[in-house]
Design a protein around this motif. Structure first.
Motif, PDB file in Angstrom:
ATOM      1  N   ASN A   1      -2.202  -5.529  -8.422  1.00 50.70           N
ATOM      2  CA  ASN A   1      -1.092  -5.036  -7.597  1.00 50.70           C
ATOM      3  C   ASN A   1      -0.642  -3.643  -8.009  1.00 50.70           C
ATOM      4  O   ASN A   1       0.487  -3.253  -7.751  1.00 50.70           O
ATOM      5  CB  ASN A   1       0.095  -6.015  -7.629  1.00 50.70           C
ATOM      6  N   HIS A   2      -1.553  -2.907  -8.664  1.00 44.88           N
ATOM      7  CA  HIS A   2      -1.279  -1.516  -8.994  1.00 44.88           C
ATOM      8  C   HIS A   2      -2.502  -0.679  -8.642  1.00 44.88           C
ATOM      9  O   HIS A   2      -3.615  -0.986  -9.069  1.00 44.88           O
ATOM     10  CB  HIS A   2      -0.939  -1.340 -10.478  1.00 44.88           C
ATOM     11  N   GLU A   3      -2.281   0.385  -7.886  1.00 44.13           N
ATOM     12  CA  GLU A   3      -3.393   1.177  -7.373  1.00 44.13           C
ATOM     13  C   GLU A   3      -4.148   1.923  -8.464  1.00 44.13           C
ATOM     14  O   GLU A   3      -5.318   2.261  -8.301  1.00 44.13           O
ATOM     15  CB  GLU A   3      -2.866   2.160  -6.317  1.00 44.13           C
TER      16      GLU A   3
ATOM     17  N   ALA B   1      -3.141  -1.762   4.190  1.00 46.61           N
ATOM     18  CA  ALA B   1      -2.748  -0.396   4.552  1.00 46.61           C
ATOM     19  C   ALA B   1      -3.927   0.355   5.169  1.00 46.61           C
ATOM     20  O   ALA B   1      -3.770   1.062   6.182  1.00 46.61           O
ATOM     21  CB  ALA B   1      -2.226   0.344   3.327  1.00 46.61           C
ATOM     22  N   ASP B   2      -5.107   0.197   4.581  1.00 48.23           N
ATOM     23  CA  ASP B   2      -6.307   0.849   5.123  1.00 48.23           C
ATOM     24  C   ASP B   2      -6.624   0.327   6.520  1.00 48.23           C
ATOM     25  O   ASP B   2      -7.042   1.081   7.403  1.00 48.23           O
ATOM     26  CB  ASP B   2      -7.507   0.617   4.200  1.00 48.23           C
TER      27      ASP B   2
ATOM     28  N   LYS C   1       5.371   1.788   1.333  1.00 43.36           N
ATOM     29  CA  LYS C   1       5.354   3.006   0.508  1.00 43.36           C
ATOM     30  C   LYS C   1       3.942   3.603   0.468  1.00 43.36           C
ATOM     31  O   LYS C   1       3.749   4.809   0.614  1.00 43.36           O
ATOM     32  CB  LYS C   1       5.840   2.678  -0.899  1.00 43.36           C
ATOM     33  N   MET C   2       2.957   2.737   0.291  1.00 42.04           N
ATOM     34  CA  MET C   2       1.567   3.174   0.233  1.00 42.04           C
ATOM     35  C   MET C   2       1.131   3.779   1.562  1.00 42.04           C
ATOM     36  O   MET C   2       0.514   4.847   1.618  1.00 42.04           O
ATOM     37  CB  MET C   2       0.693   1.953  -0.092  1.00 42.04           C
TER      38      MET C   2
ATOM     39  N   ASP D   1       1.520  10.513   5.529  1.00 39.58           N
ATOM     40  CA  ASP D   1       2.102  11.832   5.281  1.00 39.58           C
ATOM     41  C   ASP D   1       1.022  12.819   4.850  1.00 39.58           C
ATOM     42  O   ASP D   1       1.035  13.981   5.261  1.00 39.58           O
ATOM     43  CB  ASP D   1       3.184  11.707   4.203  1.00 39.58           C
ATOM     44  N   ALA D   2       0.078  12.346   4.043  1.00 42.84           N
ATOM     45  CA  ALA D   2      -1.017  13.215   3.595  1.00 42.84           C
ATOM     46  C   ALA D   2      -1.917  13.634   4.751  1.00 42.84           C
ATOM     47  O   ALA D   2      -2.594  14.659   4.679  1.00 42.84           O
ATOM     48  CB  ALA D   2      -1.842  12.497   2.524  1.00 42.84           C
TER      49      ALA D   2
END
Length: 319
Positions: free
Chosen positions: A101-103, A130-131, A248-249, A255-256
């Motif tokens: 659970n951490h990228e 998310a992807d 958040k992810m 945004d990027a």
């Protein structure tokens, strides 16, 4: 296959059901008797009541004979799953998978380090989700799609509606209307109609509501839009409801890409935390997304996409 699953939460239970349906022998470890009882009510699997990621529980589950060990304990830090996977590997499991659970664990050097230590694969469900959302935004022309051949080809699904120029045409008539150059860009490979799958022939007539499975080149998007009566929505502004880790992810990724992003959440403290961790270009607003007046005030009508990502299914659907 002999498969041991650590964790009888949503992910572990779903995996147990799917893998058992494929004829695998399943053993599930969990320290919550209620979760194991719930799982046993609909999955034919062995259960072991015990603390996850401990040598005693792993040995009791027969991990030394496991072809696959999957550590997906719910509501725990990722270190518990990583420890379970590492111990399972040392005890004899042929292949081990751990939920994280951490990228940062997915970085090249960290992935290589954990691989060297014995963790064969790591899954991050929120990252995958998310992807998937970003991919859907980039392919919103169709109902569903899947890339293959290293992104050179894709299979898309289209539902014929009243705007489609294909309605009531036979495949032979449709082909006659298409230029030779466009014919090289896509093919209709199947039709789903009334629960039945048809392989189209030249005399097959297209009907309202047909689901068409189309294989195409990447350059074929304009053709698909023109012939199937669908409109592609360019995603430039996105509103996300819910200040979850996935939100958040997703906000950071969009945004990027130059997309204007606004996150809304009813929890003021969560909004403050998000605003501190996200780029300044991502707007965070403290409102309840179930309030239509509040949504209008935040300009929902001017956004291309609204994504509901709270932890509550009912709130997501209602919003």
């Amino acid at each position: 296959m002999n498969i041991v699953i650590e964790g009888a939460g949503d992910v572990g239970s779903h995996l147990a059901k799917m893998l058992r349906a494929d004829g695998n022998d399943i053993t599930v470890i969990d320290n919550d008797a209620a979760r194991l009882a719930s799982l046993s009510s609909y999955v034919d699997a062995e259960t072991v009541l015990g603390r996850p990621s401990t040598i005693k529980s792993l040995k009791k589950a027969g991990v030394d004979k496991a072809d696959l060990h999957i550590a997906v304990c719910p509501y725990v830090d990722q270190e518990v799953n990583l420890m379970g996977a590492l111990l399972a590997k040392r005890l004899g499991a042929k292949c081990v998978v751990a939920r994280i659970n951490h990228e940062h664990c997915l970085s090249r050097e960290n992935r290589a380090l954990l691989k060297e230590m014995g963790v064969d694969h790591m899954i991050y469900p929120e990252r995958l989700a998310a992807d998937e959302i970003i991919d859907s935004l980039n392919h919103n022309l169709s109902n569903d799609n899947m890339d293959f051949a290293h992104g050179k080809l894709k299979i898309s699904v289209f539902k014929l509606d009243e705007a489609s120029a294909m309605l009531d045409l036979r495949l032979s008539e449709f082909v006659e209307k298409i230029g030779a150059e466009d014919l090289l860009k896509f093919r209709i490979i199947a039709i789903s109609r009334g629960g039945t799958t048809l392989i189209p022939k030249m005399d097959t007539k297209f009907r309202f509501g047909d689901m068409l499975f189309v294989i195409s080149t990447v350059e074929g998007d304009d053709c698909l839009k023109r012939y199937f009566g669908q409109n592609w929505i360019k995603t430039e502004k996105v509103m996300i409801m819910g200040g979850t880790p996935m939100a958040k992810m997703l906000a950071r990724d969009l945004d990027a890409q130059g997309v204007e992003v606004k996150i809304i959440d009813k929890d003021k403290d969560k909004c403050i935390t998000l605003s501190e961790k996200l780029p300044d270009s991502v707007m965070v607003v403290n409102i309840d997304g179930r309030n239509t007046d509040a949504l209008y005030e935040e300009g929902i009508a001017s956004y291309d996409t609204f994504i509901a990502l709270t932890d509550n299914d009912e709130s997501n659907i209602l919003s």
